[in-house]
Design an enzyme around this catalytic site. Structure first.
Site, mmCIF file in Angstrom:
data_model
loop_
_atom_site.group_PDB
_atom_site.id
_atom_site.type_symbol
_atom_site.label_atom_id
_atom_site.label_comp_id
_atom_site.label_asym_id
_atom_site.label_seq_id
_atom_site.Cartn_x
_atom_site.Cartn_y
_atom_site.Cartn_z
ATOM 1 N N ALA A 33 0.878 -1.188 -0.141
ATOM 2 C CA ALA A 33 0.035 0.041 0.237
ATOM 3 C C ALA A 33 0.991 1.392 0.013
ATOM 4 C CB ALA A 33 -0.891 0.077 1.186
ATOM 5 N N TYR A 102 -2.069 -14.107 0.789
ATOM 6 C CA TYR A 102 -0.905 -13.308 1.722
ATOM 7 C C TYR A 102 0.214 -14.452 2.145
ATOM 8 C CZ TYR A 102 -3.274 -9.042 2.086
ATOM 9 O OH TYR A 102 -3.960 -7.746 1.502
ATOM 10 N N TYR A 103 1.332 -14.175 2.026
ATOM 11 C CA TYR A 103 2.324 -14.987 2.674
ATOM 12 C C TYR A 103 3.399 -14.280 3.174
ATOM 13 C CZ TYR A 103 0.074 -18.575 -0.175
ATOM 14 O OH TYR A 103 -1.003 -19.327 -0.615
ATOM 15 N N GLY A 229 -16.977 8.071 -5.479
ATOM 16 C CA GLY A 229 -16.303 9.450 -5.369
ATOM 17 C C GLY A 229 -15.814 9.531 -3.890
ATOM 18 N N ASP A 256 -4.842 3.525 -2.870
ATOM 19 C CA ASP A 256 -3.613 4.009 -2.697
ATOM 20 C C ASP A 256 -3.149 5.053 -3.771
ATOM 21 O OD1 ASP A 256 -3.252 2.055 -0.943
ATOM 22 O OD2 ASP A 256 -2.450 0.721 -2.318
HETATM 23 P P1 ATP Z 1 -8.643 -0.450 -2.485
HETATM 24 O O1 ATP Z 1 -8.465 -0.973 -0.924
HETATM 25 O O2 ATP Z 1 -8.986 -1.475 -3.225
HETATM 26 O O3 ATP Z 1 -7.429 0.268 -2.926
HETATM 27 P P2 ATP Z 1 -10.437 1.596 -1.283
HETATM 28 O O4 ATP Z 1 -11.640 0.876 -0.684
HETATM 29 O O5 ATP Z 1 -9.368 2.011 -0.195
HETATM 30 O O6 ATP Z 1 -9.799 0.776 -2.391
HETATM 31 P P3 ATP Z 1 -12.096 2.883 -2.969
HETATM 32 O O7 ATP Z 1 -13.275 3.915 -2.148
HETATM 33 O O8 ATP Z 1 -12.724 1.605 -3.351
HETATM 34 O O9 ATP Z 1 -10.863 2.891 -2.160
HETATM 35 O O10 ATP Z 1 -11.537 3.729 -4.139
HETATM 36 C C1 ATP Z 1 -10.778 5.007 -3.777
HETATM 37 C C2 ATP Z 1 -11.114 6.127 -5.068
HETATM 38 O O11 ATP Z 1 -10.920 5.519 -6.222
HETATM 39 C C3 ATP Z 1 -12.571 6.392 -4.861
HETATM 40 O O12 ATP Z 1 -12.898 7.398 -3.834
HETATM 41 C C4 ATP Z 1 -12.964 7.017 -6.100
HETATM 42 O O13 ATP Z 1 -12.378 8.196 -6.526
HETATM 43 C C5 ATP Z 1 -12.070 6.042 -6.968
HETATM 44 N N1 ATP Z 1 -12.577 4.871 -7.575
HETATM 45 C C6 ATP Z 1 -13.017 3.651 -6.978
HETATM 46 N N2 ATP Z 1 -13.744 2.818 -7.642
HETATM 47 C C7 ATP Z 1 -14.012 3.495 -8.945
HETATM 48 C C8 ATP Z 1 -14.653 3.347 -10.078
HETATM 49 N N3 ATP Z 1 -15.435 2.255 -10.168
HETATM 50 N N4 ATP Z 1 -14.759 4.326 -11.072
HETATM 51 C C9 ATP Z 1 -14.131 5.333 -10.796
HETATM 52 N N5 ATP Z 1 -13.647 5.797 -9.799
HETATM 53 C C10 ATP Z 1 -13.375 4.792 -8.824
#
Ligand code: ATP
Length: 314
Positions: A33, A102-103, A229, A256
């Protein structure tokens, strides 16, 4: 001095193309991350130091070589002769569902020592320290390294960003809450998914989670909402940005990438709306590209999302 210092575990990553148990070929890369954020920031033109630990093995060599190639400063990274570099397997199981294996128990990254943090700060205090809630869950030494980093950040007037990144396979929500709540007085920018917010709150809080965080001294509470978003809460009130519309091919690493965009604009001195705008842009690049960090945009590429489908850039 680097713009940003981050620390945490980066593993060798193997990515299949279907059910793992059927065998076949795997792509080799690295994933973590914090190093995903480091690469995202480096591509956007910022100087970033990564202070994790890898084994004294070829897998560790791959991690360091990859980060170096991406312009991330690894001079404060450590090699652990007694533990291997961790491993992560990505198994795309359905078009939109990836399983992760994970490992990493007992890995070099999980044994990161607090001394490594002293060395990283000794080379010059960064403007921003970025931590995630993954590192303290890896083991007592890694948790102590994070606490040391928080104290050094305070001494050096370094801003602190924390991405909660709760990993239920590493620790319980009670353990995470106890550790991360103790960090809050050190944190300026808290980034979390909406389901992670309760972890950071005292039980029985009367107002909204975001208001409690601001009352606790958090300057900006940024809530990631996936395809909806994100919203940033600050003394100026809430500010929301919808996600950018993209064809999602791989959601891994979106969070990330989002953090990298947010911190990039913060380092540029941009306002909250611009920070959020760059964050949803870099988050969208991540979901539109395969891999954890491979699709991260350079500064010149940020505008590409505005190009219509079928555009050929000549
Ligand atoms: P991960 O742990 O998989 O990295 P997360 O849960 O920490 O993800 P998310 O909220 O899924 O974070 O995604 C982070 C940001 O990425 C969102 O706030 C959005 O701006 C963008 N994002 C996520 N999914 C999409 C999507 N399907 N289309 C466009 N933007 C997205």
């Amino acid at each position: 001095m680097s713009d940003v210092l981050t620390l945490g575990e980066t593993m060798v990553a193997l990515r299949g193309s279907g059910p793992l148990k059927l065998g076949g070929s795997l792509d080799l890369s690295v994933a973590g991350a914090e190093s995903n954020v480091a690469i995202g920031l480096s591509r956007l033109g910022h100087t970033v130091r990564w202070a994790g630990a890898v084994g004294d093995d070829e897998a560790g060599e791959l991690v360091l070589r990859t980060l170096r190639a991406e312009g991330v400063d690894v001079t404060a990274a450590t090699r652990d002769a007694e533990a291997p570099t961790g491993l992560i397997l990505f198994e795309p199981r359905l078009p939109e569902v990836t399983r992760v294996h994970y490992y990493r128990a007992g890995s070099a990254g999980s044994r990161l020592a607090p001394d490594a943090v002293d060395a990283a700060f000794a080379a010059g205090a960064p403007r921003v320290l970025h931590l995630t809630g993954i590192t303290p869950a890896l083991g007592p030494s890694a948790a102590e390294a994070c606490r040391r980093a928080l104290r050094l950040a305070r001494e050096h007037d370094t801003q602190v960003c924390l991405d909660v990144n709760f990993r239920s396979r590493l620790w319980s929500s009670e353990q995470a809450a106890t550790e991360l709540r103790a960090w809050l007085p050190y944190v300026d920018v808290l980034i979390a998914s909406d389901d992670e917010l309760p972890l950071c709150l005292p039980s029985g809080a009367a107002t909204t989670p975001e208001q409690v965080l601001l009352d606790e001294g958090i300057r900006e509470a940024v809530v990631k909402l996936g395809a909806q978003g994100a919203t940033v809460h600050s003394a100026e009130g809430p500010l929301h940005s919808p996600a950018r519309e993209v064809r999602a091919v791989d959601a891994v690493g979106a969070g990330d990438a989002f953090v990298a965009g947010y911190l990039s604009a913060l380092l540029d001195g941009a306002d909250l709306s611009t920070r959020l705008d760059r964050a949803v842009t870099t988050g969208a690049f991540a979901v539109a590209s395969r891999g954890d960090w491979e699709g991260a945009p350079t500064r010149a590429e940020l505008g590409l999302l505005k190009a219509g489908p079928g555009t050929v850039v000549r």
